[in-house]
Design a protein around this motif. Structure first.
Motif, mmCIF file in Angstrom:
data_model
loop_
_atom_site.group_PDB
_atom_site.id
_atom_site.type_symbol
_atom_site.label_atom_id
_atom_site.label_comp_id
_atom_site.label_asym_id
_atom_site.label_seq_id
_atom_site.Cartn_x
_atom_site.Cartn_y
_atom_site.Cartn_z
ATOM 1 N N ILE A 25 0.835 -1.208 0.000
ATOM 2 C CA ILE A 25 0.000 0.000 0.000
ATOM 3 C C ILE A 25 0.865 1.252 0.000
ATOM 4 C CG2 ILE A 25 -1.680 1.319 1.341
ATOM 5 C CD1 ILE A 25 -2.811 -1.344 2.335
ATOM 6 N N VAL A 26 1.931 1.216 0.792
ATOM 7 C CA VAL A 26 2.830 2.379 0.839
ATOM 8 C C VAL A 26 3.477 2.607 -0.521
ATOM 9 C CG1 VAL A 26 4.994 3.229 1.811
ATOM 10 C CG2 VAL A 26 3.254 2.262 3.317
ATOM 11 N N PRO A 50 4.214 11.259 -5.233
ATOM 12 C CA PRO A 50 5.689 11.263 -5.115
ATOM 13 C C PRO A 50 6.219 12.492 -4.371
ATOM 14 C CG PRO A 50 4.996 11.808 -7.355
ATOM 15 C CD PRO A 50 3.768 11.366 -6.631
ATOM 16 N N ASN A 51 5.442 13.554 -4.317
ATOM 17 C CA ASN A 51 5.911 14.756 -3.630
ATOM 18 C C ASN A 51 5.998 14.577 -2.112
ATOM 19 O OD1 ASN A 51 6.072 16.175 -6.054
ATOM 20 N ND2 ASN A 51 3.984 16.956 -5.895
ATOM 21 N N ASN A 52 5.347 13.522 -1.602
ATOM 22 C CA ASN A 52 5.395 13.272 -0.165
ATOM 23 C C ASN A 52 6.646 12.516 0.268
ATOM 24 O OD1 ASN A 52 2.969 14.549 0.283
ATOM 25 N ND2 ASN A 52 1.746 12.679 0.286
ATOM 26 N N VAL A 53 7.476 12.124 -0.699
ATOM 27 C CA VAL A 53 8.731 11.451 -0.355
ATOM 28 C C VAL A 53 9.670 12.469 0.263
ATOM 29 C CG1 VAL A 53 10.686 10.136 -1.236
ATOM 30 C CG2 VAL A 53 8.404 9.802 -2.218
ATOM 31 N N GLY A 54 10.264 12.117 1.398
ATOM 32 C CA GLY A 54 11.164 13.039 2.086
ATOM 33 C C GLY A 54 12.546 13.049 1.482
ATOM 34 N N GLU A 55 13.454 13.725 2.176
ATOM 35 C CA GLU A 55 14.833 13.814 1.705
ATOM 36 C C GLU A 55 15.480 12.427 1.717
ATOM 37 O OE1 GLU A 55 16.893 16.625 4.049
ATOM 38 O OE2 GLU A 55 15.662 18.344 3.441
ATOM 39 N N LYS A 56 16.255 12.159 0.701
ATOM 40 C CA LYS A 56 16.968 10.893 0.547
ATOM 41 C C LYS A 56 16.014 9.700 0.579
ATOM 42 C CE LYS A 56 21.209 12.711 2.612
ATOM 43 N NZ LYS A 56 22.244 12.530 3.685
ATOM 44 N N ASP A 83 13.120 9.350 2.105
ATOM 45 C CA ASP A 83 12.463 9.077 3.390
ATOM 46 C C ASP A 83 10.964 8.826 3.173
ATOM 47 O OD1 ASP A 83 11.853 8.840 6.060
ATOM 48 O OD2 ASP A 83 11.704 11.003 6.377
ATOM 49 N N MET A 84 10.462 7.705 3.718
ATOM 50 C CA MET A 84 9.069 7.308 3.512
ATOM 51 C C MET A 84 8.221 7.495 4.772
ATOM 52 S SD MET A 84 8.996 6.096 0.360
ATOM 53 C CE MET A 84 7.701 4.875 0.221
ATOM 54 N N LYS A 85 8.748 8.186 5.754
ATOM 55 C CA LYS A 85 8.042 8.303 7.033
ATOM 56 C C LYS A 85 6.645 8.901 6.880
ATOM 57 C CE LYS A 85 8.379 10.111 11.739
ATOM 58 N NZ LYS A 85 6.952 10.452 11.772
ATOM 59 N N LYS A 86 6.504 9.887 6.011
ATOM 60 C CA LYS A 86 5.215 10.535 5.844
ATOM 61 C C LYS A 86 4.162 9.544 5.384
ATOM 62 C CE LYS A 86 3.248 14.843 4.133
ATOM 63 N NZ LYS A 86 3.525 16.101 3.391
ATOM 64 N N PHE A 87 4.526 8.622 4.500
ATOM 65 C CA PHE A 87 3.570 7.616 4.028
ATOM 66 C C PHE A 87 3.184 6.656 5.140
ATOM 67 C CE2 PHE A 87 5.718 8.762 -0.026
ATOM 68 C CZ PHE A 87 4.602 9.204 -0.716
ATOM 69 N N TRP A 88 4.157 6.254 5.954
ATOM 70 C CA TRP A 88 3.846 5.355 7.063
ATOM 71 C C TRP A 88 2.981 6.051 8.109
ATOM 72 C CZ3 TRP A 88 4.253 0.428 6.406
ATOM 73 C CH2 TRP A 88 5.212 -0.092 5.550
ATOM 74 N N ASP A 89 3.224 7.341 8.323
ATOM 75 C CA ASP A 89 2.358 8.106 9.227
ATOM 76 C C ASP A 89 0.922 8.128 8.708
ATOM 77 O OD1 ASP A 89 4.344 8.703 11.032
ATOM 78 O OD2 ASP A 89 4.813 10.661 10.163
ATOM 79 N N ILE A 133 1.575 -4.027 12.924
ATOM 80 C CA ILE A 133 2.750 -4.482 12.179
ATOM 81 C C ILE A 133 3.983 -3.856 12.828
ATOM 82 C CG2 ILE A 133 1.488 -4.679 9.996
ATOM 83 C CD1 ILE A 133 2.910 -2.077 9.117
ATOM 84 N N ASP A 134 5.142 -4.348 12.431
ATOM 85 C CA ASP A 134 6.402 -3.739 12.867
ATOM 86 C C ASP A 134 6.764 -2.664 11.848
ATOM 87 O OD1 ASP A 134 6.599 -5.442 15.061
ATOM 88 O OD2 ASP A 134 7.576 -7.003 13.863
ATOM 89 N N PHE A 135 6.439 -1.417 12.175
ATOM 90 C CA PHE A 135 6.702 -0.316 11.251
ATOM 91 C C PHE A 135 8.210 -0.129 11.081
ATOM 92 C CE2 PHE A 135 2.397 0.642 12.634
ATOM 93 C CZ PHE A 135 1.794 1.074 11.463
ATOM 94 N N PRO A 136 8.633 0.247 9.894
ATOM 95 C CA PRO A 136 10.067 0.450 9.659
ATOM 96 C C PRO A 136 10.613 1.729 10.284
ATOM 97 C CG PRO A 136 8.816 1.008 7.694
ATOM 98 C CD PRO A 136 7.842 0.441 8.661
ATOM 99 N N CYS A 137 9.739 2.557 10.816
ATOM 100 C CA CYS A 137 10.162 3.806 11.453
ATOM 101 C C CYS A 137 9.134 4.160 12.530
ATOM 102 C CB CYS A 137 10.285 4.933 10.426
ATOM 103 S SG CYS A 137 8.740 5.270 9.532
ATOM 104 N N GLU A 138 9.473 5.122 13.324
ATOM 105 C CA GLU A 138 8.538 5.583 14.348
ATOM 106 C C GLU A 138 7.420 6.378 13.676
ATOM 107 O OE1 GLU A 138 8.506 8.146 18.530
ATOM 108 O OE2 GLU A 138 10.394 7.720 17.480
ATOM 109 N N VAL A 139 6.186 5.966 13.945
ATOM 110 C CA VAL A 139 5.052 6.595 13.266
ATOM 111 C C VAL A 139 4.239 7.432 14.254
ATOM 112 C CG1 VAL A 139 4.871 4.847 11.462
ATOM 113 C CG2 VAL A 139 3.650 4.525 13.620
ATOM 114 N N VAL A 140 3.406 8.289 13.681
ATOM 115 C CA VAL A 140 2.559 9.154 14.476
ATOM 116 C C VAL A 140 1.533 8.313 15.225
ATOM 117 C CG1 VAL A 140 0.876 9.547 12.631
ATOM 118 C CG2 VAL A 140 1.196 11.285 14.384
ATOM 119 N N THR A 141 1.162 8.767 16.414
ATOM 120 C CA THR A 141 0.197 8.039 17.252
ATOM 121 C C THR A 141 -1.100 8.830 17.357
ATOM 122 O OG1 THR A 141 0.970 9.077 19.308
ATOM 123 C CG2 THR A 141 2.076 7.053 18.593
#
Length: 210
Positions: free
Chosen positions: A56-57, A65-71, A73-79, A91-99
């Motif tokens: 899904i991500v 594609p504009n939501n992709v971060g620097e280098k 970074d996919m954190k915004k999509f996981w949030d 699931i085990d998220f690959p990064c710390e996500v918003v709660t």
């Protein structure tokens, strides 16, 4: 024959209206992505559920594609995925996500004034004003403010006790509030005589129809 029976008999199928569906947490991703997320949350196997979340991500990245971060970074999509899953995606998220607490923080408690109010019918604000006026330099301005305060106290007392108010009691309370700094003689200091200030309920008259 009723309309529902006609539709059933002819096996007509209609597309559901969005107005009859649950609200989208993030409408910009659309109903189809939301349906995918809802399906992902319900997958019983965690490994399969995680693989679905990554898929899904990947779709979200393709669409936005504009939501992709620097280098990369996919954190915004996981949030966004966690928000769309209403924070129920296990699931085990690959990064710390918003709660949920980050998105909807609890409002801070309103601080209440400490200390007891001596007379509730006067209120705390008037008590604070009396203390300020009591420490003012002597003069016409102070005398004018004291007169306004004393008469305001009488108005408030009349609201609390409309049957009548003793002026001496008002001046005694004023002296108490000011720690004796404002000490007025009830025999010589006169307060205004207020009429009954309690609101009178008026009866509504109905107009006769012609």
């Amino acid at each position: 024959m009723e309309q529902e029976e006609i539709l059933t008999k002819n096996k007509f199928k209609f597309l559901p209206y969005n107005t009859g569906m649950p609200n989208l947490p993030l409408p910009e991703y659309g109903r189809n992505i939301q349906n995918m997320v809802d399906y992902c949350v319900e997958i019983p196997d965690k490994e399969e559920r995680t693989a679905c979340a990554y898929g899904i991500v990947k779709v979200m990245k393709t669409l936005f594609p504009n939501n992709v971060g620097e280098k990369g970074d996919m954190k915004k999509f996981w949030d966004h995925l966690n928000i769309m899953a209403r924070f129920e995606l296990d699931i085990d998220f690959p990064c710390e996500v918003v709660t949920a607490e980050d998105v909807n923080p609890k409002p801070s408690r309103i601080p209440y004034g400490k200390g007891n109010i001596r007379f509730r019918h006067y209120g705390r604000s008037l008590e604070n004003i009396i203390r300020i006026v009591a420490d003012m330099e002597e003069g016409e301005e102070k005398e004018r403010l004291i007169s306004m305060i004393a008469n305001q106290m009488k108005k408030l007392m009349l609201t609390h006790n409309p049957d009548g108010v003793d002026n001496a009691k008002i001046l005694k309370d004023l002296a108490l509030y000011s720690d004796g700094k404002i000490n007025l003689d009830p025999a010589t200091y006169l307060l205004h005589e207020f009429q009954d200030i309690t609101p009178v309920k008026t009866k509504k008259t109905r107009r006769k129809r012609k």
